[in-house]
Design a protein around this motif. Structure first.
Motif, PDB file in Angstrom:
ATOM      1  N   CYS A   1       0.754  -1.136   0.078  1.00 55.52           N
ATOM      2  CA  CYS A   1      -0.021   0.031   0.011  1.00 55.52           C
ATOM      3  C   CYS A   1       0.822   1.338  -0.054  1.00 55.52           C
TER       4      CYS A   1
ATOM      5  N   ASP B   1       0.583   4.865   1.379  1.00 53.37           N
ATOM      6  CA  ASP B   1      -0.647   5.198   2.504  1.00 53.37           C
ATOM      7  C   ASP B   1      -0.101   6.436   2.697  1.00 53.37           C
TER       8      ASP B   1
ATOM      9  N   ARG C   1       3.459   0.918   3.155  1.00 53.80           N
ATOM     10  CA  ARG C   1       3.176   0.073   4.213  1.00 53.80           C
ATOM     11  C   ARG C   1       2.710  -1.162   3.894  1.00 53.80           C
TER      12      ARG C   1
ATOM     13  N   GLN D   1      -2.931  -4.331   6.203  1.00 59.91           N
ATOM     14  CA  GLN D   1      -3.454  -4.802   7.602  1.00 59.91           C
ATOM     15  C   GLN D   1      -4.288  -6.021   7.363  1.00 59.91           C
TER      16      GLN D   1
ATOM     17  N   GLU E   1      -7.597  -5.515   6.037  1.00 59.90           N
ATOM     18  CA  GLU E   1      -7.733  -5.107   4.551  1.00 59.90           C
ATOM     19  C   GLU E   1      -7.577  -6.609   3.908  1.00 59.90           C
TER      20      GLU E   1
ATOM     21  N   ALA F   1      -7.606   1.211   6.634  1.00 65.89           N
ATOM     22  CA  ALA F   1      -6.964   2.541   6.588  1.00 65.89           C
ATOM     23  C   ALA F   1      -7.492   3.244   5.695  1.00 65.89           C
ATOM     24  N   CYS F   2      -7.275   4.804   5.653  1.00 64.66           N
ATOM     25  CA  CYS F   2      -7.873   5.524   4.768  1.00 64.66           C
ATOM     26  C   CYS F   2      -7.409   5.312   3.204  1.00 64.66           C
ATOM     27  N   SER F   3      -6.346   4.579   2.866  1.00 66.32           N
ATOM     28  CA  SER F   3      -6.107   4.389   1.515  1.00 66.32           C
ATOM     29  C   SER F   3      -7.164   3.479   0.885  1.00 66.32           C
TER      30      SER F   3
ATOM     31  N   PRO G   1     -12.468   8.843   5.373  1.00 66.76           N
ATOM     32  CA  PRO G   1     -12.159   8.190   6.530  1.00 66.76           C
ATOM     33  C   PRO G   1     -12.687   8.404   7.799  1.00 66.76           C
TER      34      PRO G   1
END
Length: 285
Positions: free
Chosen positions: A55, A57, A62, A65, A68, A98-100, A105
């Motif tokens: 990702c 991000d 990163r 998660q 995800e 996550a926001c990506s 968000p």
């Protein structure tokens, strides 16, 4: 996928992936998605997720998660991978991505909505087991009744129960109700029953019946008052009278309600003449 935000769009229409690092992240992100889609072994998927960067991000790379990765497992019905993630990370695998992954968000975790949307009944059972570790019945109920997911997605503002009713997914609906989700969506279930095509009517009927099993006190619905003859003919005299507040719930419905609350297998294993739909069509006519 509605929760995955592309990094290649901008107001100028130019690609934002200008650095080699970001382009590599996008390439490996897609390779991970394809690996889950191809149902590769769990050990290989976890090695990819934990040892490679996927990702991009907020300006830095990163790894994916667990929450995800679970979304990918749900979409592609990779049950072994979903089981591993939920067993290994428990409710941590059900947190909001996550926001990506989402253009809104803080919009909440979309896992229940995705499970219901794709009708992943087996994975939903795993999710229900994981939710036993979420911190008590109040927290579990909040998660079940949440309206998670991106606000720009098709399922925005709907609980998992409402979505199951709207899509006529009775097996998902029954699991949600048995584990404590609020049985809302009765009006949608009634409208769905009369508006769906013939091939979908049986599933829509089952959704309505399951909702009735878990309604302690039915809400007052204007549609029943406005068209009494139509709904009385469809629901039967006793169920119609109960929904209108004119009579107690039928005895067979009360018995089936007790049985349903002790486990979904108790209802689904009943012979056809004792299934909830029979209560509407025979016993309550």
């Amino acid at each position: 996928m509605p929760w995955l935000r592309s990094s290649s769009s901008s107001s100028t229409g130019q690609c934002l992936s200008c650095s080699p690092c970001q382009r590599e992240c996008e390439r490996t992100a897609f390779s991970f998605y394809c690996a889950v889609r191809e149902q590769l072994p769990v050990w290989l998927l976890e090695e990819m997720r934990s040892m490679e960067v996927f990702c991009w991000d907020n300006g830095s790379p990163r790894a994916f998660q667990p929450s995800e990765a679970l979304l990918y497992a749900i979409v592609h019905d990779h049950q072994d991978y979903a089981r591993y993630l939920l067993n290994r990370y428990s409710v941590g695998a059900l947190r909001a991505p996550a926001c990506s992954f989402c253009c809104c968000p803080g919009s909440g975790a979309p896992h229940l909505s995705v499970v219901v949307r794709y009708n992943r009944v087996t994975i939903l059972g795993m999710v229900m087991e994981a939710l036993k570790d979420c911190g008590g019945p109040v927290k579990r109920r909040e998660y079940l009744d949440g309206r998670g997911g991106c606000l720009h997605a098709a399922d925005a503002g709907k609980t998992a129960v409402q979505l199951a009713v709207e899509l006529s997914h009775p097996e998902c609906l029954l699991q949600l109700l048995i584990h404590g989700a609020r049985p809302d969506g009765l009006e949608v279930a009634l409208q769905r029953l009369v508006s769906c095509i013939v091939s979908e009517r049986q599933q829509a009927q089952r959704c309505l019946d399951f909702l009735l099993l878990f309604l302690a006190k039915p809400p007052l619905l204007p549609c029943l008052r406005d068209e009494p003859q139509r709904w009385q003919g469809l629901l039967g005299n006793r169920v119609f009278s109960w929904l209108c507040g004119l009579a107690p719930s039928p005895l067979l419905l009360q018995a089936l309600r007790c049985l349903a609350q002790s486990g979904s297998d108790r209802i689904t294993s009943l012979p056809d003449f004792l299934q909830p739909h029979s209560e509407n069509k025979r016993a309550c006519g």
